[in-house]
Design a protein around this motif. Structure first.
Motif, PDB file in Angstrom:
ATOM      1  N   ALA A 286      32.580  20.884  57.437  1.00  0.00           N
ATOM      2  CA  ALA A 286      31.545  21.887  57.711  1.00  0.00           C
ATOM      3  C   ALA A 286      32.184  23.257  57.977  1.00  0.00           C
ATOM      4  O   ALA A 286      31.684  24.294  57.518  1.00  0.00           O
ATOM      5  N   LEU A 287      33.294  23.255  58.725  1.00  0.00           N
ATOM      6  CA  LEU A 287      34.001  24.512  58.988  1.00  0.00           C
ATOM      7  C   LEU A 287      34.528  25.119  57.691  1.00  0.00           C
ATOM      8  O   LEU A 287      34.456  26.336  57.484  1.00  0.00           O
ATOM      9  N   LEU A 288      35.038  24.260  56.802  1.00  0.00           N
ATOM     10  CA  LEU A 288      35.525  24.743  55.517  1.00  0.00           C
ATOM     11  C   LEU A 288      34.389  25.357  54.703  1.00  0.00           C
ATOM     12  O   LEU A 288      34.565  26.405  54.063  1.00  0.00           O
ATOM     13  N   GLY A 289      33.218  24.714  54.755  1.00  0.00           N
ATOM     14  CA  GLY A 289      32.075  25.264  54.048  1.00  0.00           C
ATOM     15  C   GLY A 289      31.671  26.631  54.577  1.00  0.00           C
ATOM     16  O   GLY A 289      31.331  27.544  53.805  1.00  0.00           O
ATOM     17  N   PHE A 290      31.728  26.795  55.903  1.00  0.00           N
ATOM     18  CA  PHE A 290      31.398  28.093  56.497  1.00  0.00           C
ATOM     19  C   PHE A 290      32.421  29.149  56.077  1.00  0.00           C
ATOM     20  O   PHE A 290      32.069  30.297  55.781  1.00  0.00           O
ATOM     21  N   GLU A 291      33.706  28.759  56.052  1.00  0.00           N
ATOM     22  CA  GLU A 291      34.741  29.703  55.643  1.00  0.00           C
ATOM     23  C   GLU A 291      34.562  30.123  54.180  1.00  0.00           C
ATOM     24  O   GLU A 291      34.766  31.294  53.828  1.00  0.00           O
ATOM     25  N   LEU A 292      34.182  29.199  53.341  1.00  0.00           N
ATOM     26  CA  LEU A 292      33.927  29.529  51.937  1.00  0.00           C
ATOM     27  C   LEU A 292      32.757  30.502  51.805  1.00  0.00           C
ATOM     28  O   LEU A 292      32.800  31.447  51.003  1.00  0.00           O
ATOM     29  N   PHE A 293      31.712  30.259  52.600  1.00  0.00           N
ATOM     30  CA  PHE A 293      30.557  31.159  52.574  1.00  0.00           C
ATOM     31  C   PHE A 293      30.957  32.563  53.040  1.00  0.00           C
ATOM     32  O   PHE A 293      30.591  33.574  52.418  1.00  0.00           O
ATOM     33  N   LEU A 294      31.731  32.621  54.129  1.00  0.00           N
ATOM     34  CA  LEU A 294      32.171  33.909  54.652  1.00  0.00           C
ATOM     35  C   LEU A 294      33.073  34.628  53.647  1.00  0.00           C
ATOM     36  O   LEU A 294      32.962  35.855  53.455  1.00  0.00           O
ATOM     37  N   PHE A 295      33.927  33.859  52.980  1.00  0.00           N
ATOM     38  CA  PHE A 295      34.811  34.463  51.973  1.00  0.00           C
ATOM     39  C   PHE A 295      33.988  35.039  50.819  1.00  0.00           C
ATOM     40  O   PHE A 295      34.305  36.135  50.316  1.00  0.00           O
ATOM     41  N   ALA A 296      32.949  34.324  50.424  1.00  0.00           N
ATOM     42  CA  ALA A 296      32.112  34.815  49.334  1.00  0.00           C
ATOM     43  C   ALA A 296      31.395  36.108  49.729  1.00  0.00           C
ATOM     44  O   ALA A 296      31.275  37.039  48.926  1.00  0.00           O
ATOM     45  N   VAL A 297      30.923  36.169  50.977  1.00  0.00           N
ATOM     46  CA  VAL A 297      30.253  37.376  51.455  1.00  0.00           C
ATOM     47  C   VAL A 297      31.225  38.553  51.469  1.00  0.00           C
ATOM     48  O   VAL A 297      30.911  39.668  51.010  1.00  0.00           O
ATOM     49  N   LEU A 298      32.428  38.323  51.998  1.00  0.00           N
ATOM     50  CA  LEU A 298      33.435  39.394  52.035  1.00  0.00           C
ATOM     51  C   LEU A 298      33.845  39.827  50.630  1.00  0.00           C
ATOM     52  O   LEU A 298      34.109  41.016  50.384  1.00  0.00           O
ATOM     53  N   LEU A 299      33.869  38.862  49.720  1.00  0.00           N
ATOM     54  CA  LEU A 299      34.225  39.186  48.346  1.00  0.00           C
ATOM     55  C   LEU A 299      33.184  40.107  47.713  1.00  0.00           C
ATOM     56  O   LEU A 299      33.515  41.035  46.965  1.00  0.00           O
ATOM     57  N   LEU A 300      31.906  39.845  48.048  1.00  0.00           N
ATOM     58  CA  LEU A 300      30.837  40.701  47.511  1.00  0.00           C
ATOM     59  C   LEU A 300      30.852  42.093  48.154  1.00  0.00           C
ATOM     60  O   LEU A 300      30.579  43.090  47.497  1.00  0.00           O
ATOM     61  N   VAL A 301      31.157  42.131  49.452  1.00  0.00           N
ATOM     62  CA  VAL A 301      31.103  43.399  50.178  1.00  0.00           C
ATOM     63  C   VAL A 301      32.339  44.247  49.907  1.00  0.00           C
ATOM     64  O   VAL A 301      32.251  45.456  49.610  1.00  0.00           O
ATOM     65  N   LEU A 302      33.523  43.632  50.015  1.00  0.00           N
ATOM     66  CA  LEU A 302      34.768  44.384  49.911  1.00  0.00           C
ATOM     67  C   LEU A 302      35.356  44.404  48.502  1.00  0.00           C
ATOM     68  O   LEU A 302      36.227  45.236  48.206  1.00  0.00           O
ATOM     69  N   GLY A 303      34.917  43.477  47.680  1.00  0.00           N
ATOM     70  CA  GLY A 303      35.490  43.393  46.348  1.00  0.00           C
ATOM     71  C   GLY A 303      36.770  42.578  46.349  1.00  0.00           C
ATOM     72  O   GLY A 303      37.375  42.320  47.394  1.00  0.00           O
ATOM     73  N   ALA A 304      37.171  42.168  45.162  1.00  0.00           N
ATOM     74  CA  ALA A 304      38.369  41.338  45.030  1.00  0.00           C
ATOM     75  C   ALA A 304      39.618  42.130  45.340  1.00  0.00           C
ATOM     76  O   ALA A 304      39.748  43.288  44.934  1.00  0.00           O
ATOM     77  N   SER A 305      40.516  41.499  46.097  1.00  0.00           N
ATOM     78  CA  SER A 305      41.801  42.128  46.412  1.00  0.00           C
ATOM     79  C   SER A 305      42.805  41.038  46.747  1.00  0.00           C
ATOM     80  O   SER A 305      42.438  39.922  47.137  1.00  0.00           O
ATOM     81  N   VAL A 306      44.056  41.383  46.572  1.00  0.00           N
ATOM     82  CA  VAL A 306      45.120  40.419  46.870  1.00  0.00           C
ATOM     83  C   VAL A 306      45.108  40.037  48.339  1.00  0.00           C
ATOM     84  O   VAL A 306      45.282  38.866  48.715  1.00  0.00           O
ATOM     85  N   GLY A 307      44.899  41.019  49.207  1.00  0.00           N
ATOM     86  CA  GLY A 307      44.878  40.744  50.643  1.00  0.00           C
ATOM     87  C   GLY A 307      43.760  39.804  51.036  1.00  0.00           C
ATOM     88  O   GLY A 307      43.951  38.911  51.871  1.00  0.00           O
ATOM     89  N   LEU A 308      42.581  39.986  50.425  1.00  0.00           N
ATOM     90  CA  LEU A 308      41.444  39.121  50.762  1.00  0.00           C
ATOM     91  C   LEU A 308      41.696  37.690  50.314  1.00  0.00           C
ATOM     92  O   LEU A 308      41.431  36.738  51.054  1.00  0.00           O
ATOM     93  N   PHE A 309      42.239  37.543  49.101  1.00  0.00           N
ATOM     94  CA  PHE A 309      42.523  36.192  48.607  1.00  0.00           C
ATOM     95  C   PHE A 309      43.630  35.528  49.427  1.00  0.00           C
ATOM     96  O   PHE A 309      43.568  34.320  49.691  1.00  0.00           O
ATOM     97  N   ALA A 310      44.609  36.296  49.837  1.00  0.00           N
ATOM     98  CA  ALA A 310      45.683  35.738  50.659  1.00  0.00           C
ATOM     99  C   ALA A 310      45.156  35.293  52.017  1.00  0.00           C
ATOM    100  O   ALA A 310      45.500  34.207  52.519  1.00  0.00           O
ATOM    101  N   ALA A 311      44.295  36.133  52.625  1.00  0.00           N
ATOM    102  CA  ALA A 311      43.715  35.768  53.925  1.00  0.00           C
ATOM    103  C   ALA A 311      42.834  34.534  53.795  1.00  0.00           C
ATOM    104  O   ALA A 311      42.842  33.632  54.657  1.00  0.00           O
ATOM    105  N   GLY A 312      42.062  34.478  52.705  1.00  0.00           N
ATOM    106  CA  GLY A 312      41.211  33.309  52.483  1.00  0.00           C
ATOM    107  C   GLY A 312      42.014  32.041  52.304  1.00  0.00           C
ATOM    108  O   GLY A 312      41.675  30.976  52.842  1.00  0.00           O
TER     109      GLY A 312
END
Length: 268
Positions: A103-129
């Motif tokens: 369930a925690l992993l699912g929440f993290e995936l959802f949060l990552f998707a939201v950040l991806l939409l808001v901030l756009g794709a970046s190496v730092g975001l993918f590394a943090a995810g």
């Protein structure tokens, strides 16, 4: 409602009149063949369970019921039943941990998707995810594998417990023990009793015998109370447990039958 005769059997819980040889009260459903539970020590009945075969009506722990109160238990089945219950409890804990991590992993995936939409794709975001989600995913898989591992411990422990009690019945039989007699004593079907008798014979606990009436059955190789008989009996039970555990791993099948689940249908 008709009055029962003065000598009629009555329910130990609600005192309702019972039919002859009745196992359960028709009024309250209480099991009339109650014994002290090896887990909670409560004098309670045992009900069929799809995985544990029989469970205590009081605490839910696995039981091996005896319908014949003349049979004296050796007690060797108690630690095996404790082991099966501990494995079932540990499995439940690891399953809960695995589900929570998922369930925690699912929440993290959802949060990552939201950040991806808001901030756009970046190496730092993918590394943090990756750094945050990978450990959670690995822990979730590990917990679920632990749950599966503990689940595999339940059936062999239960098998050995049933074989132990079947050995007690065989050693105290007044004559050659038949599958029907063992089935009646253990409250199981005859096919399951035949499987138990075959395992006892293979492991030198009983031997084939013919009664004076010409009926084939099984007789104990060593009688109860013999000093060396107890040691031989324990060795036999341990040998059966090892054989059953090997069969469980070899066939990777569902543990022993449907309702009371005492014999794997694939092995019949």
């Amino acid at each position: 409602m008709s009055q029962a005769s003065p000598g009629a059997a009555r329910c130990r819980v609600c005192a309702a009149a019972l039919a002859p040889e009745s196992d359960r009260c028709p009024q309250c459903g209480a099991d009339q063949r109650a014994e002290a539970c090896p887990h909670c020590s409560a004098v309670a009945g045992a009900s069929a369970h799809p995985e544990l075969r029989f469970q205590c009506d009081a605490c839910g722990g696995p039981r091996v019921p005896l319908a014949d109160d003349r049979i004296q238990r050796s007690g060797r089945e108690a630690p095996l039943l404790h082991k099966a219950r501990a494995a079932a409890a540990a499995r439940s804990v690891w399953r809960a941990v695995g589900v929570a991590a998922s369930a925690l992993l699912g929440f993290e995936l959802f949060l990552f998707a939201v950040l991806l939409l808001v901030l756009g794709a970046s190496v730092g975001l993918f590394a943090a995810g990756l750094l945050t989600m990978a450990p959670v995913a690995a822990f979730s898989l590990w917990a679920l594998r632990r749950a599966k591992s503990r689940s595999r411990e339940i059936a062999p422990a239960l098998d050995a417990a049933w074989v132990s009690v079947a050995s007690d019945v065989a050693r105290q039989a007044e004559g050659p023990l038949t599958a029907g007699g063992l089935a009646s004593s253990l409250r199981i079907a005859e096919p399951q009793a035949e499987e138990l008798l075959a395992l006892l014979e293979v492991n030198d606990v009983v031997r084939g015998a013919v009664s004076p009436a010409g009926e084939f059955g099984y007789a104990p190789k060593l009688r109860v109370g013999a000093a060396r008989g107890e040691d031989r009996g324990e060795a036999g039970v341990e040998s059966v447990a090892r054989a059953l555990a090997a069969e469980e791993e070899t066939f990777a099948a569902e543990p022993l039958t449907q309702r009371t689940a005492h014999v794997d249908p694939a092995k019949r």
